[in-house]
Design a protein around this motif. Sequence first.
Motif, mmCIF file in Angstrom:
data_model
loop_
_atom_site.group_PDB
_atom_site.id
_atom_site.type_symbol
_atom_site.label_atom_id
_atom_site.label_comp_id
_atom_site.label_asym_id
_atom_site.label_seq_id
_atom_site.Cartn_x
_atom_site.Cartn_y
_atom_site.Cartn_z
ATOM 1 N N ALA A 37 1.055 -1.308 -0.177
ATOM 2 C CA ALA A 37 -0.103 -0.183 0.072
ATOM 3 C C ALA A 37 1.038 1.845 0.279
ATOM 4 C CB ALA A 37 -1.489 -0.439 1.422
ATOM 5 N N LYS A 38 2.009 1.059 0.560
ATOM 6 C CA LYS A 38 2.900 2.346 1.059
ATOM 7 C C LYS A 38 3.447 2.462 -0.777
ATOM 8 C CE LYS A 38 6.477 3.834 4.306
ATOM 9 N NZ LYS A 38 8.015 3.971 3.426
ATOM 10 N N HIS A 48 -3.188 6.692 1.475
ATOM 11 C CA HIS A 48 -3.062 5.524 1.620
ATOM 12 C C HIS A 48 -3.640 5.588 3.586
ATOM 13 C CE1 HIS A 48 0.305 2.072 4.433
ATOM 14 N NE2 HIS A 48 -1.427 1.656 4.259
#
Length: 212
Positions: A37-38, A48
Amino acid sequence: MRDNHFYAILNEELKLDNKKMNIIIFGPPGAGKGTQAKLIAENSNLHHLSSGELSRQMQKDKQMGEKIKHWLEKGQLIPNSIIINIVKKYIINNQDEKGFIFDGYPRNLGQAKELDKFAKKNKTKIDLVINLKLSEEEALKRILKRGKISGRSDDNLKTTKNRLHIYKTRTEPILDYYRKRKILKEVDGKRTIKQIEKEIKKIISQETKKTD
Ligand code: AP5
Ligand code: MG
């Protein structure tokens, strides 16, 4: 004339890049949700939102901190009456032209339905759910390795086994909710971070073109 054509192409590309999407990254503890996700958020038009991170921050809260600390240490889900409001508050505070990548949220049917309701109210929707698949054995190995340096109170054998059990019994079943809507994509989480990142980016890019 040529210049206009050039700018038309450029604008088209910008439009694709700026498309507002909402994505859920799903999977068991240790699957790599946070890692991916980062990476995606760094390279895209998405905020995020990690419900785990938000929960860890809430440990400092004067009113709820002690209770949240307890649930995190035990690996228990934070009750919906609390976590849903924490997530909504984050969304409201970060509402702009960007969409969201939800990491670790939702984790049960109540959260999933509430998220849909909230999205609808805000004239948006969940566009894509990426399920990072990983065996319990591999997940446990990764978390115990990280536990040596993470300082997370839940990165130990007992709590991680409980987290994996809760995932299996309460979280994984909601995949059907998204499967039925045909917005679920499965990704093998056992490969390298780079390989997984590449596949996820490809899926997002295909989705972007589809909804254009
Ligand atoms: P949360 O923080 O969401 O934890 P989790 O779901 O248990 O998952 P992790 O963060 O441990 O793993 P990850 O999938 O993000 O993997 P990561 O990228 O870190 O939730 C914690 C707690 O908060 C919950 O137990 C609950 O109490 C509460 N909570 C959160 N959300 C809630 C909700 N919605 N409702 C109620 N309560 C909620 O990677 C793991 C490790 O593996 C890292 O060391 C990483 O470097 C490594 N790694 C990553 N990818 C790879 C790869 N491809 N190959 C090798 N190693 C890799
Ligand atoms: Mg995480």
